[in-house]
Scaffold this active site. Structure first.
Site, short mmCIF file in Angstrom:
data_model
loop_
_atom_site.label_atom_id
_atom_site.label_comp_id
_atom_site.label_asym_id
_atom_site.label_seq_id
_atom_site.Cartn_x
_atom_site.Cartn_y
_atom_site.Cartn_z
N LYS A 13 0.83 -1.22 0.00
CA LYS A 13 0.00 0.00 0.00
C LYS A 13 0.86 1.26 0.00
O LYS A 13 0.51 2.24 -0.66
CB LYS A 13 -1.05 0.00 1.12
N ARG A 88 -7.36 2.49 10.87
CA ARG A 88 -7.05 1.07 11.03
C ARG A 88 -8.06 0.40 11.96
O ARG A 88 -7.98 -0.80 12.19
CB ARG A 88 -5.67 0.91 11.64
N ARG A 127 11.51 -7.42 3.21
CA ARG A 127 11.43 -5.96 3.01
C ARG A 127 12.56 -5.23 3.73
O ARG A 127 12.92 -5.54 4.86
CB ARG A 127 10.09 -5.45 3.55
N ARG A 160 13.00 -3.01 9.26
CA ARG A 160 12.22 -2.47 10.37
C ARG A 160 12.09 -3.54 11.46
O ARG A 160 11.87 -4.71 11.16
CB ARG A 160 10.80 -2.11 9.88
N ARG A 171 1.20 -8.68 13.68
CA ARG A 171 0.65 -7.57 12.89
C ARG A 171 -0.47 -8.07 11.97
O ARG A 171 -1.47 -7.39 11.78
CB ARG A 171 1.75 -6.91 12.06
#
Ligand code: AMP
Length: 218
Positions: A13, A88, A127, A160, A171
Site C-alpha cells: 500500500k 485502522r 522488506r 524495520r 501484525r
C-alpha cells in the site's frame, strides 16, 4: 481527491500510495511514517508509540486520531491527500468521518489492496527500507544495487524491527481483527476500489485508476 488506502502489512500500500501521490499531486499521510519519525526523534509520542509498534499492536486510537487531525489541518492537505495506514479501526474511521463532516467534506474513494497471506509473509520478511528517504526494497524481489545502500539517496537500508518474523504474525492478526472490517464499512458506503497486487504493482495501479475513472474522480 481525498483517498484512503487499505491493505495488510506488506501488501504494497505504501508503494502504491507513492505512485498515486506523484501522479495526482496528493499529500501522502502515512501514520506509520509519522510514528517512525517520532520514534527517531525520541518525542513523547514516539516513546509511547514504540511500546505498541514493537509488539505488532496498534497505537491507541486516542493518540492516533489527534495526530491525524493535526496533520489534516496542514496546508498541503488542501489540494487532496492519500491516507496510508489510517484508519485502522472502526473507531478511527468514525472519528475521520466526524472530522471531515465538520469541514463539510468527505472521503472520495477507499483503495483496497489485495494480496494473499503467504505472499505477504514472504514480502515482509524480505522488506528493507531506507532510513533517509523511506524508499522500499526487498532482498528477494527488488534488492538494492549495493548491499544495504539506497539506490536513490545513498542512505542506509535496514529491516524495520516490526518486520521481523515474530512481529509479522502479530501484525497480521491485528490487521484481520481490527482493520479488515473497514472494507465492509466502506463497501456499504460504495467507496471501495480494489487493486490486485499479487503479481504486478502496475496491474494493481491500473485497476485502481480504472476504478477511480469509473467513479468520475479522474
Ligand atoms: P505501517 O508502517 O503502516 O505498517 O505502521 C507501522 C505500525 O505503526 C503499525 O503496525 C502500528 O503499530 C502503528 N500504526 C500505524 N498506523 C496506525 C493507526 N492508524 N492506528 C494505530 N496504530 C498505527
Amino acid at each position: 481527491m481525498k483517498l484512503i488506502i487499505l491493505g495488510a502489512p506488506g501488501s504494497g500500500k505504501g508503494t502504491s500510495a507513492t505512485v498515486l501521490r506523484e501522479e495526482f499531486s496528493l499529500a501522502h499521510i502515512s501514520t506509520g511514517d509519522i510514528f517512525r519519525a517520532n520514534i527517531k526523534g525520541n518525542t513523547p509520542l514516539g516513546i509511547e508509540a514504540k511500546s505498541y509498534i514493537d509488539k505488532g499492536q496498534l497505537v491507541p486510537d486516542s493518540l492516533t486520531i489527534s495526530m491525524v487531525e493535526d496533520r489534516l489541518n496542514q496546508d498541503d492537505c488542501a489540494k487532496g491527500y492519500i491516507l496510508d495506514g489510517f484508519p485502522r479501526t472502526i473507531a478511527q474511521a468514525e472519528a475521520l468521518d466526524e472530522m471531515l463532516s465538520k469541514k463539510n467534506t468527505g472521503i472520495d474513494a477507499v483503495l483496497s489492496i489485495v494480496v494473499d497471506d503467504e505472499e505477504i509473509k514472504a514480502r515482509v520478511a524480505g522488506r528493507r527500507v531506507c532510513e533517509k528517504c523511506g524508499a522500499s526494497y526487498n532482498v528477494n524481489f527488488k534488492p538494492t544495487k549495493v548491499e544495504n545502500v539506497c539506490d536513490l539517496c545513498g542512505g542506509k537500508v535496514y529491516q524495520r524491527d516490526d518486520d521481523k518474523p515474530e512481529t509479522v504474525e502479530a501484525r497480521l492478526k491485528t490487521y484481520y481483527k481490527n482493520t479488515q472490517p473497514l472494507i465492509d464499512f466502506y463497501d456499504k458506503k460504495g467507496l471501495i476500489v480494489e487493486g490486485d497486487n499479487n503479481k504486478d504493482s502496475q496491474i494493481c495501479i491500473d485497476q485502481i485508476k480504472e476504478g477511480l475513472k469509473a467513479k468520475g474522480l479522474i
